[in-house]
Scaffold this motif. Structure first.
Motif, short mmCIF file in Angstrom:
data_model
loop_
_atom_site.label_atom_id
_atom_site.label_comp_id
_atom_site.label_asym_id
_atom_site.label_seq_id
_atom_site.Cartn_x
_atom_site.Cartn_y
_atom_site.Cartn_z
N ILE A 13 0.84 -1.20 0.00
CA ILE A 13 0.00 0.00 0.00
C ILE A 13 0.87 1.25 0.00
CG2 ILE A 13 -1.59 1.35 1.43
CD1 ILE A 13 -2.95 -1.40 2.09
N ASP A 14 1.92 1.26 0.82
CA ASP A 14 2.84 2.41 0.83
C ASP A 14 3.52 2.58 -0.53
OD1 ASP A 14 2.17 2.91 3.47
OD2 ASP A 14 3.99 1.97 4.29
N GLY A 31 -3.04 17.43 -7.61
CA GLY A 31 -4.06 18.06 -6.77
C GLY A 31 -5.34 17.27 -6.60
N PHE A 32 -5.34 16.00 -7.01
CA PHE A 32 -6.52 15.16 -6.82
C PHE A 32 -6.51 14.53 -5.44
CE2 PHE A 32 -5.96 14.62 -11.53
CZ PHE A 32 -7.13 15.26 -11.90
N ASP A 33 -7.68 14.35 -4.87
CA ASP A 33 -7.84 13.47 -3.72
C ASP A 33 -7.96 12.06 -4.29
OD1 ASP A 33 -7.85 15.64 -1.97
OD2 ASP A 33 -10.04 15.79 -1.98
N TRP A 34 -7.64 11.04 -3.50
CA TRP A 34 -7.68 9.68 -4.02
C TRP A 34 -7.92 8.67 -2.92
CZ3 TRP A 34 -3.25 12.10 -2.66
CH2 TRP A 34 -2.33 11.37 -1.90
N GLU A 35 -8.32 7.52 -3.38
CA GLU A 35 -8.55 6.37 -2.50
C GLU A 35 -8.37 5.12 -3.36
OE1 GLU A 35 -12.33 4.39 -0.11
OE2 GLU A 35 -12.33 6.54 -0.52
N PHE A 36 -7.90 4.05 -2.72
CA PHE A 36 -7.88 2.77 -3.43
C PHE A 36 -8.11 1.64 -2.45
CE2 PHE A 36 -3.32 3.40 -2.51
CZ PHE A 36 -2.96 2.18 -1.95
N HIS A 37 -8.52 0.52 -3.00
CA HIS A 37 -8.64 -0.70 -2.20
C HIS A 37 -8.25 -1.89 -3.06
CE1 HIS A 37 -12.51 -1.51 -4.19
NE2 HIS A 37 -12.32 -2.75 -3.79
#
Length: 142
Positions: free
Chosen positions: A82-83, A97-103
């Motif tokens: 993940i890191d 400048g985007f916010d982000w998330e992943f799984h």
């Protein structure tokens, strides 16, 4: 097989950006599995079609990963990965400048095939051949 789906604002990435992003994603896996295992799909999200908590978000990148060829045997291993992913995707999300998330979802290894072939187990001569040839072929070992 890692399958990455990148949901991003319309126009966020050029075809060249997508190519470079996909190549970088592939490199994280290429050290230990065939490159052709890595699939990347980019999905443009039109303005006002992504909502968080009932509020529209137009500066967000959402990434889902399906891992089939490998799984994480420990929390320490998953945290390292993940890191590494956060560092890897930074030029395409954080630095823009985007916010982000992943799984990451993990599918049992025994529940997939490629072009009708059962993939070889990790570390086998068949896997070494698949890596070298960068294509699937019949297994010769169990």
């Amino acid at each position: 097989m890692p399958l990455w789906k990148v949901y991003h604002p319309a126009g966020a990435y050029t075809p060249e950006d997508k190519q470079a992003f996909a190549e970088t994603m592939t490199e994280i896996y290429a050290r230990f599995m065939p490159r052709f295992y890595v699939n990347v799909l980019f999905h443009e999200v039109d303005e006002n079609t992504l909502y968080f908590g009932g509020k529209s978000r137009n500066n967000f990148v959402r990434i889902t990963m399906a891992h089939i060829a490998r799984d994480f045997s420990s929390e320490e291993g998953s945290r390292r990965f993940i890191d590494a992913v956060n560092k890897l995707i930074a030029p395409w999300v954080k630095d823009r400048g985007f916010d982000w998330e992943f799984h990451i979802d993990e599918t049992p290894f025994d529940l997939w095939s490629i072009q009708g072939f059962y993939p070889p187990r990790e570390g086998t001569p068949d896997e070494a051949r698949w890596i070298a040839e960068n294509k699937p072929s019949p297994r010769t070992h169990d």
